[in-house]
Motif scaffolding. Structure first.
Motif, PDB file in Angstrom:
ATOM      1  N   PRO A 675      40.025  28.615  56.750  1.00 29.42           N
ATOM      2  CA  PRO A 675      38.711  28.271  56.166  1.00 29.42           C
ATOM      3  C   PRO A 675      37.907  29.495  55.712  1.00 29.42           C
ATOM      4  O   PRO A 675      37.273  29.461  54.655  1.00 29.42           O
ATOM      5  CB  PRO A 675      38.003  27.546  57.319  1.00 29.42           C
ATOM      6  N   GLU A 676      37.950  30.558  56.510  1.00 28.52           N
ATOM      7  CA  GLU A 676      37.196  31.749  56.118  1.00 28.52           C
ATOM      8  C   GLU A 676      37.762  32.361  54.844  1.00 28.52           C
ATOM      9  O   GLU A 676      37.015  32.742  53.936  1.00 28.52           O
ATOM     10  CB  GLU A 676      37.230  32.765  57.260  1.00 28.52           C
ATOM     11  N   GLN A 677      39.093  32.471  54.772  1.00 30.71           N
ATOM     12  CA  GLN A 677      39.729  33.031  53.581  1.00 30.71           C
ATOM     13  C   GLN A 677      39.532  32.116  52.376  1.00 30.71           C
ATOM     14  O   GLN A 677      39.348  32.584  51.245  1.00 30.71           O
ATOM     15  CB  GLN A 677      41.226  33.252  53.834  1.00 30.71           C
ATOM     16  N   GLN A 678      39.553  30.819  52.606  1.00 27.37           N
ATOM     17  CA  GLN A 678      39.345  29.881  51.499  1.00 27.37           C
ATOM     18  C   GLN A 678      37.935  30.022  50.935  1.00 27.37           C
ATOM     19  O   GLN A 678      37.736  30.031  49.711  1.00 27.37           O
ATOM     20  CB  GLN A 678      39.573  28.437  51.982  1.00 27.37           C
ATOM     21  N   ALA A 679      36.952  30.191  51.830  1.00 30.72           N
ATOM     22  CA  ALA A 679      35.574  30.379  51.368  1.00 30.72           C
ATOM     23  C   ALA A 679      35.444  31.691  50.597  1.00 30.72           C
ATOM     24  O   ALA A 679      34.743  31.762  49.571  1.00 30.72           O
ATOM     25  CB  ALA A 679      34.624  30.364  52.559  1.00 30.72           C
ATOM     26  N   PHE A 680      36.126  32.735  51.089  1.00 32.46           N
ATOM     27  CA  PHE A 680      36.100  34.029  50.404  1.00 32.46           C
ATOM     28  C   PHE A 680      36.729  33.901  49.016  1.00 32.46           C
ATOM     29  O   PHE A 680      36.195  34.424  48.026  1.00 32.46           O
ATOM     30  CB  PHE A 680      36.857  35.053  51.256  1.00 32.46           C
ATOM     31  N   TYR A 681      37.841  33.174  48.932  1.00 31.99           N
ATOM     32  CA  TYR A 681      38.518  32.973  47.648  1.00 31.99           C
ATOM     33  C   TYR A 681      37.612  32.215  46.669  1.00 31.99           C
ATOM     34  O   TYR A 681      37.550  32.554  45.477  1.00 31.99           O
ATOM     35  CB  TYR A 681      39.828  32.209  47.876  1.00 31.99           C
ATOM     36  N   GLN A 682      36.924  31.214  47.155  1.00 36.70           N
ATOM     37  CA  GLN A 682      36.027  30.451  46.286  1.00 36.70           C
ATOM     38  C   GLN A 682      34.911  31.339  45.741  1.00 36.70           C
ATOM     39  O   GLN A 682      34.491  31.194  44.591  1.00 36.70           O
ATOM     40  CB  GLN A 682      35.427  29.268  47.072  1.00 36.70           C
ATOM     41  N   GLU A 683      34.448  32.265  46.567  1.00 32.36           N
ATOM     42  CA  GLU A 683      33.403  33.176  46.097  1.00 32.36           C
ATOM     43  C   GLU A 683      33.954  34.133  45.039  1.00 32.36           C
ATOM     44  O   GLU A 683      33.300  34.400  44.028  1.00 32.36           O
ATOM     45  CB  GLU A 683      32.827  33.954  47.279  1.00 32.36           C
ATOM     46  N   LEU A 684      35.166  34.648  45.268  1.00 36.72           N
ATOM     47  CA  LEU A 684      35.781  35.540  44.287  1.00 36.72           C
ATOM     48  C   LEU A 684      35.940  34.863  42.938  1.00 36.72           C
ATOM     49  O   LEU A 684      35.744  35.485  41.882  1.00 36.72           O
ATOM     50  CB  LEU A 684      37.159  36.006  44.770  1.00 36.72           C
ATOM     51  N   THR A 685      36.348  33.613  42.956  1.00 36.68           N
ATOM     52  CA  THR A 685      36.666  32.909  41.710  1.00 36.68           C
ATOM     53  C   THR A 685      35.468  32.206  41.092  1.00 36.68           C
ATOM     54  O   THR A 685      35.589  31.596  40.027  1.00 36.68           O
ATOM     55  CB  THR A 685      37.772  31.875  41.970  1.00 36.68           C
ATOM     56  N   GLY A 686      34.309  32.311  41.753  1.00 37.54           N
ATOM     57  CA  GLY A 686      33.127  31.634  41.251  1.00 37.54           C
ATOM     58  C   GLY A 686      32.526  32.306  40.027  1.00 37.54           C
ATOM     59  O   GLY A 686      32.798  33.471  39.714  1.00 37.54           O
ATOM     60  N   ALA A 687      31.669  31.568  39.369  1.00 37.86           N
ATOM     61  CA  ALA A 687      31.060  32.052  38.125  1.00 37.86           C
ATOM     62  C   ALA A 687      30.175  33.274  38.367  1.00 37.86           C
ATOM     63  O   ALA A 687      30.061  34.156  37.511  1.00 37.86           O
ATOM     64  CB  ALA A 687      30.249  30.929  37.482  1.00 37.86           C
TER      65      ALA A 687
END
Length: 735
Positions: A675-687
């Motif tokens: 979950p932590e890495q997934q949240a980090f990934y979502q932030e990286l790929t966000g607009a």
């Protein structure tokens, strides 16, 4: 001939109300008294301490000075003694633990060569702390026949800076290596660097109004011999003018064991970063009204260039190792100092060891070696290897540690096929960070010892040669006799590519920082191709280290445009500046982030140098640059592809590459389940992060230190013109 004599005087230090007074000087002829207050005394507090009408006032380096007609009732007053030095050439100095031999030698030297006849020396030790010291100086002066009159002035209060250790400690020296990491002793105002700069004006008022000329230089300073004229003569011939003296720091190469540092030990200066001090010499009777003597200048007074002096740093900071006060790799002998030691002091100082050196001849093939460290970089190995073989690199020395994706097995295979040399990183055995351990070990490898040119670099860095056909031979031809070439980073971003794909890095990622990108701090780091000549003693992450200072003038260092690097960069520089960057001949394309999925693996893997620092969102923000496009490296794609296809034509290599790719993809999948890495990934790929990757030109350096969360939303989402600039207060960060 006048016999030398030493006279003792004291400052009239006392409390007046809530104020500390350094001295109260009465000039009976002028019917005036001067109140010299301690530094930091608030003006209103000083005024409140004096009941008499104030006729005039001034501030001397943060200390109030008041002039009144009469002293305060019951106060202790110092009387002026203008006849003591009438017609003399005098120095004002402070003694802060210098030995008697040094004081006597200092007085004798300036008396013999520059006509010094008097000195006012403020003794920083407490009265009675060193009984017999000045008697010893007096005896030495008599023995040498030095006809100089000395007034030694004691103070009942310390004259040093608050919260500072003794001045002799290396912490008080700006050029001392590792100053920010020192264990600093407790504060000692009696021995700390001088803070009460009013002493120069006190000396003038009490003792020096009729002196012929007065100079300010200290007991660890010597006027340089063989200069045209004495500063005292220059000042006497220049009424109302301050003759400015310029002093250069100098150092011993080594002080013999068991001996106290002396003037004759000092034969070296810094070649790359010489440090200077400013002092003065004046005729006090000719100074304009309102002028005051200060440590570095004389106020309200015109200036003219004057003499030069040396500041003998191991006398001021006596230690057992010179490397504690100055980087020894910056020290070179100076002829004037050597002559001073040998001809004037009749000494044999410890010389800088001579090195029998001749520049090796250029070889025809200019054999080039790369030293690198890797951990879990399996999918990216073959492209990087093929590319650098294609531009002319012959040898690769690779250190790996703790690999779980087959990186180590790939290099074992490549070594077996004669393509690289592979070693296990010895960092645990030597207790160093992985990259530093690898470089230390590499110095003993025949591959490195026999190389003509060497560079230490990583698998996410590609040497992009822009001259000729893009080969190393073209680059070496373009730079002539240079023996160091710093290839400045061009930071390449992820080009908004989120997912890993087994395709060449240099083909996928075309977006990058603009050429003129001095921020963030890491943007202009460089890696250095250097000839293996022996000028430097060891390998370094960004450039060779451990300069043999005797050979500094053999360094021919150019930037990526073939322009010479300044000599003050030679020892320690690891990044380019606005003055030194250049991309015309070569750059180092740095693909620090690649795609978002692979960055998860990179972050999980950790860093080979800064192993204790997280590669989190702030790192991504700094290193992910998508502001512009640069496809210049893609002209090398065809020759890289040919080398890559040849490597993959070997079934074993192809199979191991596939295994590395599969392992990389499996690690990505595993991390994205967290979950932590997934949240980090979502932030990286966000607009938001994609927008910020194109806005670096608008941000100050402190924004990159603070990270992307410091940027307000309205700044992110507003369209700005080229002049827009945003920054924040400075924050501490781990790079």
């Amino acid at each position: 001939m006048m016999k030398p004599r030493i006279i003792t005087r004291h400052l009239a230090s006392q409390r007046l109300g809530e104020a500390q007074l350094l001295d109260l000087v009465a000039d009976t002829a002028a019917e005036r008294v001067r109140y010299f207050f301690a530094k930091g005394t608030v003006r209103d507090v000083a005024l409140a301490a004096v009941s008499k009408p104030v006729l005039a006032e001034a501030m001397i380096d943060g200390a109030p000075m008041l002039i009144c007609a009469d002293p305060e009732p019951g106060s202790t007053v110092s009387q002026t003694e203008p006849e003591l030095f009438a017609g003399d050439n005098v120095t004002i100095a402070t003694r802060n633990n210098e030995p008697a031999e040094t004081v006597a030698a200092w007085l004798a030297y300036h008396h013999t060569r520059f006509g010094l006849t008097g000195a006012v020396i403020f003794e920083r030790a407490q009265s009675g702390e060193e009984p017999g010291f000045w008697d010893e100086v007096d005896a030495l002066l008599h023995k040498a026949g030095t006809a100089v009159q000395v007034v030694v002035v004691f103070s009942q209060v310390p004259l040093g800076a608050q919260h500072m250790p003794p001045e002799s400690h290396p912490f008080c020296l700006s050029e001392a290596p590792g100053r920010d990491r020192m264990d600093v002793p407790p504060a000692d105002r009696w021995r700390a660097p001088l803070a009460e700069m009013s002493i120069y004006e006190i000396a003038r008022q009490r003792f020096l109004p009729r002196a012929r000329a007065v100079a300010n230089f200290d007991l660890h300073d010597l006027l340089q011999p063989h200069q045209a004229g004495s500063p005292f003569d220059m000042a006497a011939a220049s009424p109302g003018v301050a003759v400015m003296l310029t002093g250069q720091h100098c150092y011993p190469w080594r002080v013999r064991k068991g001996q106290t540092p002396s003037f004759a030990d000092h034969i070296c200066v810094q070649f790359d970063k010489p440090l200077y001090r400013q002092r003065w010499c004046v005729a006090p009777a000719t100074l304009p009204q309102g002028a005051s003597l200060k440590c570095l200048q004389v106020s309200e007074t015109a200036r003219q260039p004057g003499g030069t002096f040396f500041r003998f740093m191991a006398i001021r900071h006596p230690i057992n190792r010179i490397s504690r006060i100055v980087p020894k790799s910056s020290l070179v002998e100076q002829d004037a100092l050597l002559a001073l030691a040998q001809d004037i002091f009749n000494a044999s100082p410890v010389r800088v060891p001579a090195i029998d050196f001749s520049m090796p001849e250029q070889t025809k093939d200019n054999r080039t070696a790369i030293v690198t460290t890797m951990k879990n970089e399996g999918p990216f190995i073959l492209e990087w290897l093929a590319y650098h073989r294609a531009i002319g690199v012959q040898d690769f020395l690779v250190y790996t540690n703790d690999c779980s994706d087959g990186t180590d097995r790939m290099f074992d295979l490549l070594q077996r096929k004669g393509l690289v040399q592979h070693r296990e990183n010895p960092f645990r055995q030597v207790n160093l960070k992985p990259q530093h351990a690898a470089l230390q070990a590499a110095e003993h490898e025949p591959l490195i010892q026999n190389a003509d040119w060497i560079i230490c670099m990583d698998v996410d860095e590609f040497i992009n040669i822009k001259t000729g056909e893009g080969l190393l031979s073209d680059l070496y031809a373009a730079i002539g006799d240079a023996n160091m070439i710093s290839c400045t980073w061009r930071l390449f971003g992820n080009a908004d590519i989120d997912s890993f794909c087994d395709k060449p890095t240099i083909a996928q990622f075309e977006r990058c920082a603009e050429e003129l990108s001095p921020k963030p701090h890491q943007a202009w780091g460089f890696k250095t191709l250097f000839r293996n000549t022996g000028i430097f003693k060891k390998l370094g992450v960004h450039r060779p280290k451990g300069l043999n200072p005797q050979l500094w003038d053999h360094v021919r260092w150019v930037n990526g445009s073939g322009q010479p690097m300044p000599k003050h960069e030679i020892r320690n520089a690891w990044r380019s500046t606005v003055e030194t960057y250049g991309y015309d001949l070569v750059s180092l394309n740095h693909y620090a982030v690649r795609n978002c999925e692979s960055f998860l693996v990179k972050r999980d893997r950790g860093r080979v140098n800064h192993v204790d620092r997280d590669q989190g969102l702030a790192y991504w923000f700094r290193m992910n640059n998508n502001a512009t496009t640069d496809r210049s490296i893609q002209r090398h794609l065809p020759k890289m592809q040919r080398k890559l296809e040849k490597l993959l034509s070997d079934p074993e290599i192809a199979q191991q590459h596939h295994a590395c790719v599969v392992a990389h993809e499996a690690k990505i999948s595993e991390l994205k389940q967290d979950p932590e890495q997934q949240a980090f990934y979502q932030e990286l790929t966000g607009a938001r992060m994609k927008k910020l990757s194109r806005m670096h030109r608008h941000f100050g350096a402190n924004v990159f230190l603070s990270g992307p969360d410091a940027i307000p939303e309205e700044v992110v989402w507003t369209d700005h013109d080229e002049r827009f600039f945003f920054t924040v207060e400075k924050a501490k960060t781990n790079h």
